[in-house]
Design a protein around this motif. Structure first.
Motif, PDB file in Angstrom:
ATOM      1  N   VAL A  42      17.266 -43.316 -19.621  1.00 10.46           N
ATOM      2  CA  VAL A  42      16.486 -42.972 -20.813  1.00 10.46           C
ATOM      3  C   VAL A  42      16.376 -44.204 -21.705  1.00 10.46           C
ATOM      4  O   VAL A  42      15.321 -44.520 -22.245  1.00 10.46           O
ATOM      5  N   SER A  70       9.407 -37.887 -18.185  1.00  7.68           N
ATOM      6  CA  SER A  70       8.532 -39.066 -18.131  1.00  7.68           C
ATOM      7  C   SER A  70       9.162 -40.267 -18.820  1.00  7.68           C
ATOM      8  O   SER A  70       8.765 -41.407 -18.593  1.00  7.68           O
ATOM      9  N   ALA A  71      10.146 -40.008 -19.696  1.00 10.27           N
ATOM     10  CA  ALA A  71      10.810 -41.114 -20.397  1.00 10.27           C
ATOM     11  C   ALA A  71      11.946 -41.690 -19.583  1.00 10.27           C
ATOM     12  O   ALA A  71      12.574 -42.652 -19.993  1.00 10.27           O
ATOM     13  N   PHE A  72      12.200 -41.106 -18.428  1.00  8.15           N
ATOM     14  CA  PHE A  72      13.353 -41.514 -17.638  1.00  8.15           C
ATOM     15  C   PHE A  72      12.934 -42.524 -16.578  1.00  8.15           C
ATOM     16  O   PHE A  72      11.956 -42.342 -15.871  1.00  8.15           O
ATOM     17  N   HIS A  73      13.720 -43.596 -16.522  1.00  7.03           N
ATOM     18  CA  HIS A  73      13.452 -44.634 -15.525  1.00  7.03           C
ATOM     19  C   HIS A  73      14.642 -44.692 -14.577  1.00  7.03           C
ATOM     20  O   HIS A  73      15.727 -45.115 -14.971  1.00  7.03           O
ATOM     21  N   VAL A  94      15.392 -34.504 -23.072  1.00  8.35           N
ATOM     22  CA  VAL A  94      14.521 -35.684 -23.108  1.00  8.35           C
ATOM     23  C   VAL A  94      13.485 -35.522 -21.992  1.00  8.35           C
ATOM     24  O   VAL A  94      13.847 -35.182 -20.869  1.00  8.35           O
ATOM     25  N   PRO A  95      12.203 -35.730 -22.267  1.00  6.49           N
ATOM     26  CA  PRO A  95      11.179 -35.532 -21.230  1.00  6.49           C
ATOM     27  C   PRO A  95      11.414 -36.444 -20.030  1.00  6.49           C
ATOM     28  O   PRO A  95      11.806 -37.608 -20.182  1.00  6.49           O
ATOM     29  N   THR A 132       4.448 -39.696 -23.574  1.00  5.98           N
ATOM     30  CA  THR A 132       5.910 -39.825 -23.572  1.00  5.98           C
ATOM     31  C   THR A 132       6.411 -40.199 -24.953  1.00  5.98           C
ATOM     32  O   THR A 132       7.410 -39.642 -25.441  1.00  5.98           O
ATOM     33  N   ARG A 190      10.371 -48.529 -26.087  1.00  2.00           N
ATOM     34  CA  ARG A 190       9.987 -48.853 -24.702  1.00  2.00           C
ATOM     35  C   ARG A 190       8.768 -48.045 -24.286  1.00  2.00           C
ATOM     36  O   ARG A 190       7.840 -48.562 -23.651  1.00  2.00           O
TER      37      ARG A 190
END
Lengths: 186, 401
Positions: free
Chosen positions: B93, B27-30, B24-25, A133, A115
């Protein structure tokens, strides 16, 4: 946005199924014994779920969101796939699977990494952020793999992509994978 | 027992899923769902190691409390809310919802608000209130109804938006290829073999509308027991097929298929305050008398009565298949024999002993095999009395002749 015709047909089918249940005397008799609080909450939840389904609200109403799996034709769109490949310090390649064991007990990264890479096709600052990312997530996997003493240490982790045209899905072998991102260390 | 199973699954989800979001960074999280309403600072803390520990342990601890029945009216709804909350993080994630895990949440929600909160509680130790059995039945029916509505929604969308174009295309084969590209060796995967074999690919294509029809008919599984016998094994087979062809696991969903089983066949009924049960036992047997000695001090509500098989009270139950080896438990119009009787009597003690009823899930032939082995050797191992037990003055009111 869902089409009006599709939404109407979908609503009609769902309401027909619900009517089948509600018209059954035994079901109605059983449901009438439900505690009032549960009945109200259940009815409210069903209403939210139904609206989400028709309006295709995918995440905002979690866990009462729209459910549509394999619902629309892919219309011969090319099929994209990703895999991870590790390279040890002597140059040998190792397949890093998308399983939780290989990803440091984070199988969610199997979806998160592709993604993030797909987001790189956006323009401007978003693309740069997506690239960073992707690299960060690859580093998480890279470090998790190398921290396991029973694994061959890697010097490089590659994210590889494959695109299979719809007309070629029955043909063998598959097209070649292409390395799209990599992280190094050690 | 469903409450135990569902909240045990919730505890496992909390334990496993949150470890996946660690390090987990951001920025990868929505963020989605109600997490999208959180300010950035709060989200940042939530995704930090401390935040994940707090949320994860809270979700796990409340699910365990709900599972064992500790203040269930408090912890069941709390565990459900924390499960919803805690699942948003790894899903954020992942970037998409894993629909197979949603039924657990919905079942937890139903159980939290239904009368199941009163059963199998370790604290507070109190007798369950006299709830009409139909109220339990209604709560139990809601859960498979949710399942069936999920299938109905999926199939309704597929028919409305995909329609003939979808079923006549090779889309299912394309999805199979997409999922198999994720495997370690897609060339030799079962899914790819099916796609490349013309006969198997045609069968796969034909199965798509049939499976959709099956999903559309899901509400019938609620209304017809006979149809349920067809629907449940067929859907489970479909999910097994999906696992082998597409490597998509529906393990949690498969476990929850127990909600389709008619509860009357395996869920224990509880004695209300007005009811008593009677244990019939071999009065000469050392083991049986030891069992009675075990039950009596733990039967705080004094709901159990005891009578030797050799006495007059047991005469109506002395049928041809009843031997001195047979322990019988009778309450109302129900009669339990052998291992069923032992489990029923123990579970009527209430509190933590209620959980013994879970052993009823072990098939009866296996349980009775063990029971019969012990029963055949009971005199040799535990001794035999010369006469039936004579109850003491304090026990007399609970013993029947």
């Amino acid at each position: 946005m869902p089409s009006v015709a599709g939404a109407l047909l979908e609503a009609a089918i769902i309401l027909a199924g619900a009517a089948l249940l509600l018209l059954h005397a035994g079901f109605r008799r059983t449901m009438s014994a439900t505690p009032r609080a549960l009945r109200w909450v259940f009815s409210g939840a069903l209403l939210v779920w139904f609206v989400s389904q028709i309006a295709e609200i995918e995440t905002a109403t979690y866990p009462l969101m729209s459910w549509h799996m394999y619902g629309e034709s892919l219309r011969d769109a090319p099929i994209e796939g990703y895999r991870l490949q590790g390279v040890d310090c002597s140059g040998l390649t190792w397949r890093v699977s998308w399983s939780g064991g290989a990803l440091g007990r984070r199988p969610n990264l199997a979806s998160a990494i592709p993604r993030a890479h797909r987001a790189e096709s956006a323009s401007g600052a978003a693309a740069a952020s997506a690239a960073a990312t992707t690299d960060s997530l690859l580093l998480v996997v890279f470090n998790a793999w190398n921290s396991e003493p029973h694994r061959i240490p890697l010097c490089e982790l590659q994210l590889q992509r494959i695109e299979v045209p719809a007309s070629r899905i029955t043909q063998s072998p598959l097209p070649a994978y292409e390395t799209v991102r990599s992280v190094t260390g050690r | 027992m469903l409450r135990i199973g569902v909240f045990a699954l919730c505890a496992a989800e909390a334990w496993v899923l949150l470890g996946q979001a660690a390090n987990v960074p951001t920025s990868a999280f929505h963020a989605f769902g109600f997490l999208s309403l959180f300010p950035d600072d709060a989200l940042g803390w939530l995704l930090s190691s401390n935040g994940i520990q707090v949320v994860g342990w809270s979700a796990f601890a409340t699910a365990v409390a709900a599972c064992i029945g500790f203040l269930p009216r408090v912890f069941m709804p709390l565990a459900t809310l924390l499960l919803i909350f805690s699942q948003l993080i790894p899903r954020g994630v992942q970037g998409f919802i894993n629909h197979a895990q949603v039924p657990i949440i919905l079942c937890a929600l139903v159980l939290s608000l239904g009368p199941s909160a009163n059963a199998l509680t370790v604290w507070p130790r109190r007798q369950p209130p006299d709830v009409d059995p139909r109220v339990y039945q209604a709560t139990l029916v809601l859960m498979p109804t949710l399942f069936c509505l999920g299938y109905l929604f999926i199939s309704a969308h597929r028919v409305s938006y995909g329609g003939w174009e979808l079923f006549s295309s090779d889309s299912l084969s394309q999805w199979l290829v997409r999922w198999n590209l994720r495997s370690s060796d897609p060339e030799s995967s079962l899914g790819m073999m099916v796609v490349r074999n013309p006969t198997l690919a045609a069968m796969l294509k034909a199965s798509f509308p049939l499976i959709t029809l099956l999903e559309l008919s899901a509400p019938l599984a609620i209304l017809s027991r006979r149809y349920r016998w067809f629907f449940v094994p067929t859907m489970l087979s479909v999910h097994v097929g999906i696992y082998f062809l597409m490597h998509i696991s529906f393990s949690q969903l498969a476990l929850l298929y127990v909600v389709f089983i008619d509860s009357q066949y395996w869920s224990p009924r509880y004695l209300s305050a007005k009811q008593t049960g009677t244990v019939f036992f071999d009065g000469f047997c050392g083991l049986c008398n030891g069992f009675i000695d075990f039950l009596m001090p733990r039967d705080h509500a004094r709901r159990l009565r005891y009578a030797p098989l050799q006495g007059t009270t047991a005469a109506p139950f002395a049928t041809a298949d009843v031997t001195p080896e047979t322990v019988i438990y009778v309450e109302d119009d129900r009669e339990y024999h052998r291992s069923d009787a032992a489990l029923a009597a123990l579970s009527r003690l209430g509190g933590a002993w209620s959980f013994v009823s879970v052993l009823a899930l072990v098939p009866r032939p296996i349980r009775d095999l063990v029971y019969n082995f012990i029963a055949r050797n009971r005199y040799q191992w535990f001794g035999k009395h010369d006469s039936c037990r004579l109850p003491s003055p304090s026990e007399r009111e609970r013993f029947l002749p």
